[in-house]
Design a protein around this motif. Sequence first.
Motif, PDB file in Angstrom:
ATOM      1  N   ILE A 146     -13.198   2.228   1.413  1.00  0.00           N
ATOM      2  CA  ILE A 146     -12.013   2.937   0.925  1.00  0.00           C
ATOM      3  C   ILE A 146     -10.767   2.099   1.198  1.00  0.00           C
ATOM      4  CG2 ILE A 146     -10.612   5.016   1.152  1.00  0.00           C
ATOM      5  CD1 ILE A 146     -13.370   5.413  -0.190  1.00  0.00           C
ATOM      6  N   LYS A 147     -10.018   1.806   0.142  1.00  0.00           N
ATOM      7  CA  LYS A 147      -8.833   0.959   0.297  1.00  0.00           C
ATOM      8  C   LYS A 147      -7.651   1.737   0.863  1.00  0.00           C
ATOM      9  CE  LYS A 147      -6.164  -2.599  -2.064  1.00  0.00           C
ATOM     10  NZ  LYS A 147      -5.995  -3.364  -3.331  1.00  0.00           N
ATOM     11  N   GLU A 216      -5.108   2.282   8.871  1.00  0.00           N
ATOM     12  CA  GLU A 216      -5.418   2.499   7.461  1.00  0.00           C
ATOM     13  C   GLU A 216      -4.154   2.774   6.644  1.00  0.00           C
ATOM     14  OE1 GLU A 216      -8.470   1.898   6.607  1.00  0.00           O
ATOM     15  OE2 GLU A 216      -9.082   1.727   8.713  1.00  0.00           O
ATOM     16  N   GLU A 217      -4.284   2.546   5.338  1.00  0.00           N
ATOM     17  CA  GLU A 217      -3.199   2.882   4.407  1.00  0.00           C
ATOM     18  C   GLU A 217      -3.364   4.344   4.002  1.00  0.00           C
ATOM     19  OE1 GLU A 217      -0.730   1.098   3.659  1.00  0.00           O
ATOM     20  OE2 GLU A 217      -1.328  -0.915   4.320  1.00  0.00           O
ATOM     21  N   ILE A 218      -2.442   5.193   4.460  1.00  0.00           N
ATOM     22  CA  ILE A 218      -2.570   6.634   4.255  1.00  0.00           C
ATOM     23  C   ILE A 218      -1.230   7.223   3.825  1.00  0.00           C
ATOM     24  CG2 ILE A 218      -3.054   8.855   5.375  1.00  0.00           C
ATOM     25  CD1 ILE A 218      -4.871   7.328   7.319  1.00  0.00           C
ATOM     26  N   LEU A 219      -1.286   8.054   2.790  1.00  0.00           N
ATOM     27  CA  LEU A 219      -0.157   8.898   2.404  1.00  0.00           C
ATOM     28  C   LEU A 219      -0.511  10.336   2.749  1.00  0.00           C
ATOM     29  CD1 LEU A 219       2.439   9.788   0.822  1.00  0.00           C
ATOM     30  CD2 LEU A 219       1.000   9.783  -1.247  1.00  0.00           C
ATOM     31  N   ILE A 220       0.372  11.006   3.483  1.00  0.00           N
ATOM     32  CA  ILE A 220       0.230  12.438   3.722  1.00  0.00           C
ATOM     33  C   ILE A 220       1.443  13.122   3.118  1.00  0.00           C
ATOM     34  CG2 ILE A 220       0.051  14.289   5.420  1.00  0.00           C
ATOM     35  CD1 ILE A 220      -1.265  12.388   7.330  1.00  0.00           C
ATOM     36  N   THR A 221       1.191  14.116   2.246  1.00  0.00           N
ATOM     37  CA  THR A 221       2.284  14.923   1.726  1.00  0.00           C
ATOM     38  C   THR A 221       2.339  16.235   2.490  1.00  0.00           C
ATOM     39  OG1 THR A 221       1.022  16.065  -0.012  1.00  0.00           O
ATOM     40  CG2 THR A 221       1.939  13.897  -0.555  1.00  0.00           C
ATOM     41  N   PHE A 274       2.251   5.670  -4.820  1.00  0.00           N
ATOM     42  CA  PHE A 274       1.569   5.150  -3.637  1.00  0.00           C
ATOM     43  C   PHE A 274       0.333   4.340  -4.038  1.00  0.00           C
ATOM     44  CE2 PHE A 274      -1.817   5.752  -0.454  1.00  0.00           C
ATOM     45  CZ  PHE A 274      -1.225   5.156   0.656  1.00  0.00           C
ATOM     46  N   LEU A 275      -0.459   4.855  -4.969  1.00  0.00           N
ATOM     47  CA  LEU A 275      -1.674   4.148  -5.374  1.00  0.00           C
ATOM     48  C   LEU A 275      -1.355   2.846  -6.078  1.00  0.00           C
ATOM     49  CD1 LEU A 275      -3.949   7.084  -6.594  1.00  0.00           C
ATOM     50  CD2 LEU A 275      -3.974   5.915  -4.395  1.00  0.00           C
ATOM     51  N   GLU A 276      -0.306   2.848  -6.878  1.00  0.00           N
ATOM     52  CA  GLU A 276       0.105   1.608  -7.539  1.00  0.00           C
ATOM     53  C   GLU A 276       0.403   0.508  -6.508  1.00  0.00           C
ATOM     54  OE1 GLU A 276       3.208   0.299 -11.042  1.00  0.00           O
ATOM     55  OE2 GLU A 276       3.993   1.449  -9.344  1.00  0.00           O
ATOM     56  N   GLN A 277       1.114   0.889  -5.456  1.00  0.00           N
ATOM     57  CA  GLN A 277       1.415  -0.077  -4.393  1.00  0.00           C
ATOM     58  C   GLN A 277       0.145  -0.620  -3.747  1.00  0.00           C
ATOM     59  OE1 GLN A 277       3.912   2.294  -1.875  1.00  0.00           O
ATOM     60  NE2 GLN A 277       5.731   2.031  -3.143  1.00  0.00           N
ATOM     61  N   GLN A 278      -0.822   0.277  -3.535  1.00  0.00           N
ATOM     62  CA  GLN A 278      -2.064  -0.158  -2.892  1.00  0.00           C
ATOM     63  C   GLN A 278      -2.901  -1.031  -3.815  1.00  0.00           C
ATOM     64  OE1 GLN A 278      -2.141   0.471   0.292  1.00  0.00           O
ATOM     65  NE2 GLN A 278      -0.257   1.640  -0.059  1.00  0.00           N
ATOM     66  N   ASN A 280      -1.878  -3.008  -6.078  1.00  0.00           N
ATOM     67  CA  ASN A 280      -1.252  -4.320  -6.213  1.00  0.00           C
ATOM     68  C   ASN A 280      -1.390  -5.186  -4.971  1.00  0.00           C
ATOM     69  OD1 ASN A 280      -0.433  -3.861  -8.846  1.00  0.00           O
ATOM     70  ND2 ASN A 280       1.530  -2.989  -8.247  1.00  0.00           N
ATOM     71  N   LYS A 281      -1.861  -4.582  -3.869  1.00  0.00           N
ATOM     72  CA  LYS A 281      -2.069  -5.361  -2.647  1.00  0.00           C
ATOM     73  C   LYS A 281      -3.385  -6.108  -2.733  1.00  0.00           C
ATOM     74  CE  LYS A 281       0.519  -2.563   0.686  1.00  0.00           C
ATOM     75  NZ  LYS A 281       0.411  -1.734   1.914  1.00  0.00           N
ATOM     76  N   LYS A 282      -3.374  -7.329  -2.290  1.00  0.00           N
ATOM     77  CA  LYS A 282      -4.596  -8.133  -2.296  1.00  0.00           C
ATOM     78  C   LYS A 282      -5.418  -7.827  -1.049  1.00  0.00           C
ATOM     79  CE  LYS A 282      -3.442 -10.139  -6.101  1.00  0.00           C
ATOM     80  NZ  LYS A 282      -4.163  -9.796  -7.345  1.00  0.00           N
TER      81      LYS A 282
END
Length: 282
Positions: A146-147, A216-221, A274-278, A280-282
């Motif tokens: 999971i990215k 981890e890369e996590i967004l919480i709303t 948020f997903l777009e940013q992730q 685009n990350k290598k």
Amino acid sequence: MFDKAYVTKDIEQMNLDDRNFPNIIELGFTSHGSDLCGVMLTPQGKGPHPTAILLHGFPGYDDPIDLAHALRRCGMNILRFHYRGSWGVKGSFSFSNCMEDVKSAIDFLTDEKSVKEFDIDTNNLFLIGHSMGGFLTLNYACDKRIKASVAISPYDFGLIGKIGNYNQKEKDEAFEMYKTALVPLNNTSAEILMQECLDNGDKWNLPDKAKSLSNEEILITIASRDVVSKRYLHHDILASEIKKYNNNLTEKFIDTDHSYSDKRILLAKTIAQFLEQQINKK
């Protein structure tokens, strides 16, 4: 291609490719001997496509299908399914089974056959979950496949179980909620579900996993009017623990209720950004 600008656009406005037209494909996969039913929403265009598992809450009355369509328009595959023992799926419902089913879904998406059939970009796999789905998402956010993960107003059943041994008010409120959710669930009861939380509180409690989650890369709303996943209990404790190790957590506070009833488009845009940013990350 991922394009968050398509979140609010109708399909007629898009440059369609008849050879790679968007589709909704009924599918099934096995989890611990039970056949789960679900759908894969596929986007237009040639892949490989970023792919997300969209996890509904408890028991699933509040279906986030609008998010599935919005993110598909951005160029993503979206897998949705029902957990064992819920909404006509055979087997017994339990929170433990839900956790196992999420792992089975990840296994299904990363299977070579699925990767080929749905043109999946295995370098861009995501979990997105609301309420109980957010809790399940955070339990698997550290899975190396999971990215990044999005938890929408996560409800921490582990924390409820842990404090339920001494906080009668929170225990009683959880028990009453469990009673309202039983109609679409098989072979369970509010008493069984409450006991499962009490028995597993120490193992499931999300703040105890903060060190791992901090990497981890996590967004919480968080919804300010939420009376289900109350901020002081289900967010602030976890966020405070994560930030002790790393300030990597992305938080979005939205003035709405637990279902984001009047902020669905804003929620979709927030997740898409948020997903777009992730991606685009290598």
